[in-house]
Design a protein around this motif. Structure first.
Motif, PDB file in Angstrom:
ATOM      1  N   LYS A 103      62.832  13.459  36.244  1.00 45.78           N
ATOM      2  CA  LYS A 103      62.112  13.756  35.012  1.00 45.78           C
ATOM      3  C   LYS A 103      61.975  12.508  34.136  1.00 45.78           C
ATOM      4  CE  LYS A 103      64.123  18.393  34.806  1.00 45.78           C
ATOM      5  NZ  LYS A 103      65.058  19.235  34.027  1.00 45.78           N
ATOM      6  N   PRO A 104      60.960  12.479  33.256  1.00 43.64           N
ATOM      7  CA  PRO A 104      60.783  11.333  32.349  1.00 43.64           C
ATOM      8  C   PRO A 104      62.064  11.055  31.550  1.00 43.64           C
ATOM      9  CG  PRO A 104      58.848  12.729  32.272  1.00 43.64           C
ATOM     10  CD  PRO A 104      59.879  13.459  33.088  1.00 43.64           C
ATOM     11  N   GLY A 105      62.448   9.783  31.511  1.00 42.82           N
ATOM     12  CA  GLY A 105      63.629   9.356  30.767  1.00 42.82           C
ATOM     13  C   GLY A 105      64.944   9.592  31.477  1.00 42.82           C
ATOM     14  N   ASP A 137      52.895   7.295  41.149  1.00 35.96           N
ATOM     15  CA  ASP A 137      53.025   6.057  40.393  1.00 35.96           C
ATOM     16  C   ASP A 137      54.048   6.302  39.288  1.00 35.96           C
ATOM     17  OD1 ASP A 137      51.145   4.491  41.813  1.00 35.96           O
ATOM     18  OD2 ASP A 137      49.508   5.488  40.752  1.00 35.96           O
ATOM     19  N   GLY A 138      54.763   5.263  38.873  1.00 32.27           N
ATOM     20  CA  GLY A 138      55.757   5.400  37.812  1.00 32.27           C
ATOM     21  C   GLY A 138      57.186   5.463  38.306  1.00 32.27           C
ATOM     22  N   VAL A 139      57.377   5.404  39.628  1.00 29.90           N
ATOM     23  CA  VAL A 139      58.727   5.379  40.200  1.00 29.90           C
ATOM     24  C   VAL A 139      59.376   4.037  39.866  1.00 29.90           C
ATOM     25  CG1 VAL A 139      59.986   5.252  42.398  1.00 29.90           C
ATOM     26  CG2 VAL A 139      58.213   6.989  42.073  1.00 29.90           C
ATOM     27  N   CYS A 149      62.892   7.368  36.143  1.00 24.88           N
ATOM     28  CA  CYS A 149      61.543   7.607  35.644  1.00 24.88           C
ATOM     29  C   CYS A 149      61.524   7.136  34.199  1.00 24.88           C
ATOM     30  CB  CYS A 149      61.200   9.095  35.752  1.00 24.88           C
ATOM     31  SG  CYS A 149      59.553   9.525  35.150  1.00 24.88           S
ATOM     32  N   ASP A 150      60.617   6.263  33.866  1.00 28.55           N
ATOM     33  CA  ASP A 150      60.532   5.718  32.519  1.00 28.55           C
ATOM     34  C   ASP A 150      60.369   6.832  31.492  1.00 28.55           C
ATOM     35  OD1 ASP A 150      58.821   4.425  30.172  1.00 28.55           O
ATOM     36  OD2 ASP A 150      59.917   2.822  31.195  1.00 28.55           O
ATOM     37  N   LYS A 151      61.003   6.681  30.343  1.00 28.66           N
ATOM     38  CA  LYS A 151      60.928   7.724  29.309  1.00 28.66           C
ATOM     39  C   LYS A 151      59.524   7.874  28.734  1.00 28.66           C
ATOM     40  CE  LYS A 151      62.678   4.672  25.711  1.00 28.66           C
ATOM     41  NZ  LYS A 151      63.791   4.389  24.835  1.00 28.66           N
ATOM     42  N   SER A 152      58.677   6.867  28.910  1.00 26.67           N
ATOM     43  CA  SER A 152      57.302   6.967  28.404  1.00 26.67           C
ATOM     44  C   SER A 152      56.383   7.703  29.381  1.00 26.67           C
ATOM     45  CB  SER A 152      56.746   5.566  28.118  1.00 26.67           C
ATOM     46  OG  SER A 152      56.617   4.837  29.319  1.00 26.67           O
ATOM     47  N   ALA A 153      56.892   8.023  30.573  1.00 31.76           N
ATOM     48  CA  ALA A 153      56.081   8.732  31.566  1.00 31.76           C
ATOM     49  C   ALA A 153      55.742  10.135  31.065  1.00 31.76           C
ATOM     50  CB  ALA A 153      56.829   8.810  32.887  1.00 31.76           C
ATOM     51  N   LEU A 154      54.560  10.600  31.386  1.00 28.92           N
ATOM     52  CA  LEU A 154      54.123  11.923  30.971  1.00 28.92           C
ATOM     53  C   LEU A 154      54.600  13.020  31.921  1.00 28.92           C
ATOM     54  CD1 LEU A 154      50.474  11.052  29.921  1.00 28.92           C
ATOM     55  CD2 LEU A 154      52.499  11.250  28.459  1.00 28.92           C
TER      56      LEU A 154
END
Length: 120
Positions: free
Chosen positions: A33-35, A55-57, A86-91
């Motif tokens: 999950k994000p963050g 993308d975003g991994v 997962c970056d906290k800015s990911a949606l």
């Protein structure tokens, strides 16, 4: 174990990627999950091949951060220190296809850092 060769085969209807053949393995999809992030960990009994499904991994591997594109593979040899995040800015959450090669046992996880109080 050395990293298995990924084979690409074209077919009239498209293609397929073959990651293992006649090999004992365990296959999972990890969703982060994000963050959030998995524990910083290593394994004594298995190698892992991770394939980014989104993308975003973010993968930390032996002190280096990697940002694989969707479909990119990352080889995690036995004993390597690694984690998925997962970056906290990911949606949205990110997913990784994990192919574990060798003896699979959840007790083979040596946690070095963990946000959820599970360090060995």
């Amino acid at each position: 174990m050395k990293r298995p060769e990924t084979i690409h085969v074209d077919k009239p209807w498209g293609c397929f990627e073959q990651f293992v053949l006649n090999t004992t393995c365990t296959v999972k999809i990890l969703t982060c999950k994000p963050g959030q992030k998995l524990s910083l960990q290593k394994h004594a009994q298995r190698d892992e091949l991770w394939i980014a499904m989104d993308d975003g991994v973010v993968v930390e591997l032996d002190g280096e951060r990697h940002f694989p594109a969707k479909g990119q593979e990352i080889w995690l040899p036995k004993g390597s220190v690694h984690r998925l995040s997962c970056d906290k800015s990911a949606l949205e959450a990110v997913r990784v296809l994990e192919i574990s090669l060798g003896q699979f046992d959840e007790n083979d996880i040596e946690r070095l850092e963990d946000n959820y109080g599970r360090v060995n």
